[in-house]
Design an enzyme around this catalytic site. Structure first.
Site, PDB file in Angstrom:
ATOM      1  N   HIS A 191      38.199  44.431  33.201  1.00  0.00           N
ATOM      2  CA  HIS A 191      38.169  43.485  33.455  1.00  0.00           C
ATOM      3  C   HIS A 191      36.460  42.654  33.476  1.00  0.00           C
ATOM      4  O   HIS A 191      36.747  41.497  34.171  1.00  0.00           O
ATOM      5  CB  HIS A 191      39.582  42.452  34.064  1.00  0.00           C
ATOM      6  CG  HIS A 191      40.147  43.130  33.642  1.00  0.00           C
ATOM      7  ND1 HIS A 191      40.946  43.973  34.220  1.00  0.00           N
ATOM      8  CD2 HIS A 191      41.174  42.366  32.469  1.00  0.00           C
ATOM      9  CE1 HIS A 191      42.523  44.241  33.671  1.00  0.00           C
ATOM     10  NE2 HIS A 191      42.455  43.254  32.372  1.00  0.00           N
ATOM     11  N   ASP A 227      39.894  36.663  28.855  1.00  0.00           N
ATOM     12  CA  ASP A 227      39.683  37.571  30.662  1.00  0.00           C
ATOM     13  C   ASP A 227      38.968  36.525  31.657  1.00  0.00           C
ATOM     14  O   ASP A 227      37.832  37.410  32.484  1.00  0.00           O
ATOM     15  CB  ASP A 227      39.696  38.886  30.745  1.00  0.00           C
ATOM     16  CG  ASP A 227      41.284  39.198  30.307  1.00  0.00           C
ATOM     17  OD1 ASP A 227      41.439  39.184  30.830  1.00  0.00           O
ATOM     18  OD2 ASP A 227      41.428  40.749  29.823  1.00  0.00           O
TER      19      ASP A 227
END
Length: 538
Positions: free
Chosen positions: A106, A147
């Site tokens: 991420h 994210d």
């Protein structure tokens, strides 16, 4: 484009804009951008930093080419100088990149990958979605920021450990709410990065009402990247396909309309005065299939969520790199869970997780149901299903190689394990895809064995029919459905543990039915070797 290429325009140019580096893309770069061969790891990786423990990218200027690619995406979607100015967009991208942490998975490279995939899906499906400028802008922004400040931990972990973020957001879509909060705080605190601010020379499209509309879309899209909503979203997709006689409508449309031969040609000329920006309201007659506000929001949620978990439908070299990264991030969480005396979440124990099995399970339980429905909603993306089956076949190869190397099992046990997973593979194809054209190479040994395996009992529902077979398999039912886009808690009634719990139950059920081998407990070094092997092989 041909003349430019013949002239040898292959060298990337670099200029300075507002004091920061700006990369000018070549025609070859633009061709790459409009393909699945986009080198996301080359453009989305930060430079080596002197402080290896730094949480964030200290040098966002190292993403200069990545920023130029995103600017080009906005340009090809007809958004530059219409919805946002390039200079503001570049500042925004620079600030957003700084918000991404240096996680294995991420990170900003993932954001770039999701933005690129969303861009490709918008272009591939635009003749069907009739997607407006505001919708394009909203879903692309959602892809870029979905994210930001991700800690590399799951919602379930944050809830289970009583993390302050979980307390702040009452255990509901914890990270997704956090990402959105970071984004909206950024554009409020840094005016020069505010892509909605109309006082910086941009066209004054964002009235108060249109801003509320684009904010609503972004919030809904990002919230629906929460995996707790995955199964509910897939169910809505299937219900939408059935209730709208979707494939039959596709056939009728193809009979009467001229195909859009030039997918790269922007169709904005017909919509230069888009009423959407005059009053901020959805133009309800825009799409042939997605008419109401709820249906159009469903469409946008599906585009982003499908892009977010699209690794398994990409070419295998790209997929295997992402798989290695996400597992490493999972293993780090598993290490923390062990240190805290908590049960280790599925696929997060580096000592017992088998890479090939983890990916086979993820494809079968998560990705295949989504992309089966996705390719029915958007037939233009059916090639993604072929790539998915090819990747499932490659992981089957990895699994069989691992079984063969296992000296602790007899030949009969090895054959049994192989047969079990081939039976699962055949079941996957029967349930979601067409047997006649599922494999790229029908003469491949695994393909031949899978296709010769007796089929599982089929389910008669059109929901499970192949997206590659005739549209007439869809029952003719004229009815309306209510597609509410509520908050995470109202829509699913799940907390952060829901997806992990459902996946865990599915894995236990498969194991109970003899379809999943018991993991062999090995050393961390052995697990790392397995991970490296999967990463090195093609």
């Amino acid at each position: 484009a041909a003349v430019t290429k013949m002239a040898g325009a292959k060298k990337t140019s670099i200029t300075k804009e507002n004091g920061s580096l700006s990369v000018i893309l070549t025609e070859d770069d633009r061709i790459e951008l409009n393909s699945w061969e986009f080198k996301v790891f080359e453009y989305g990786e930060e430079e080596k930093r002197s402080n290896a423990n730094a949480k964030r990218a200290a040098l966002p200027s190292s993403y200069s080419k990545a920023f130029s690619f995103v600017v080009e995406m906005f340009h090809e979607l007809g958004l530059l100088s219409v919805v946002v100015d390039e200079s503001v967009l570049r500042v925004f991208l620079h600030e957003v990149a700084k918000l991404y942490r240096s996680n294995p998975y991420h990170n900003f490279a993932h954001a770039l990958d999701v933005a690129h995939t969303t861009f490709r899906y918008i272009k591939l499906t635009k003749s069907r979605t009739k997607i407006t400028k505001l919708e394009r802008f909203a879903v692309m922004v959602a892809a870029i920021i979905h994210d930001v400040d991700h800690p590399g931990l799951t919602n379930a972990f944050l809830v289970r450990t009583g993390d302050p973020l979980a307390t702040t957001y009452n255990d509901q879509s914890v990270l997704e709410n956090h990402h959105l909060s970071h984004f909206f705080n950024l554009i409020q605190q840094k005016k020069e990065a505010n892509i909605f601010d109309t006082t910086q020379g941009q066209s004054s499209y964002f009235t108060e009402e249109s801003y509320r509309e684009v904010r609503r879309i972004i919030i809904s899209c990002v919230i629906h990247t929460d995996m707790a909503m995955h199964f509910s979203l897939v169910s809505k997709m299937n219900e939408f396909v059935v209730s709208h006689d979707f494939l039959e409508a596709v056939h009728e449309e193809e009979k009467g309309d001229v195909d859009d031969k030039d997918d790269d040609k922007d169709d904005d000329d017909d919509n230069e005065k888009d009423p959407l920006f005059e009053d901020g309201l959805m133009k309800k007659d825009k799409g042939a299939f997605f008419k109401t506000d709820d249906e159009r929001q469903l469409m946008l949620n599906v585009l982003l969520h499908s892009a977010d978990i699209s690794n398994a439908v990409k070419p295998f070299p790209t997929y295997k790199t992402w798989a290695s990264r996400v597992l490493e991030e999972f293993f780090k969480q598993g290490d923390r869970e062990k240190a805290l005396g908590l049960p280790v979440s599925p696929m997060m124990d580096r000592e017992t997780t088998i890479v090939s099995v983890s990916q086979i399970n993820f494809i079968e339980f998560v990705v295949a149901p989504l992309y089966s429905a996705f390719s029915k909603m958007f037939p233009e993306t059916q090639s993604m299903c072929v790539e998915l089956i090819e990747n499932r076949r490659i992981w089957q190869e990895h699994f069989e190689d691992e079984v063969e190397r296992d000296a602790s099992t007899t030949d009969e046990q090895k054959k049994s394990k192989r047969d079990q997973f081939e039976k699962r593979f055949r079941g996957l194809i029967d349930k979601h895809f067409s047997r006649t054209n599922a494999f790229k190479d029908a003469e491949d040994p695994i393909a031949k064995r899978v296709l010769s395996t007796p089929p599982n009992s089929r389910r008669g529902s059109a929901v499970h029919s192949s997206p590659l077979t005739s549209g007439r398999s869809t029952p003719s039912r004229k009815r309306s459905i209510l597609l509410n886009n509520n908050s995470a808690g109202e829509e699913c009634g799940h907390n952060g543990d829901s997806f992990v719990s459902i996946l865990s139950s599915a894995l236990k059920a498969a194991k109970k039915n003899g379809l999943s081998p018991s993991p062999r407990r090995t050393s961390p070094a052995s697990a790392s070797l397995r991970l490296a092997a999967a990463d090195d092989e093609t």
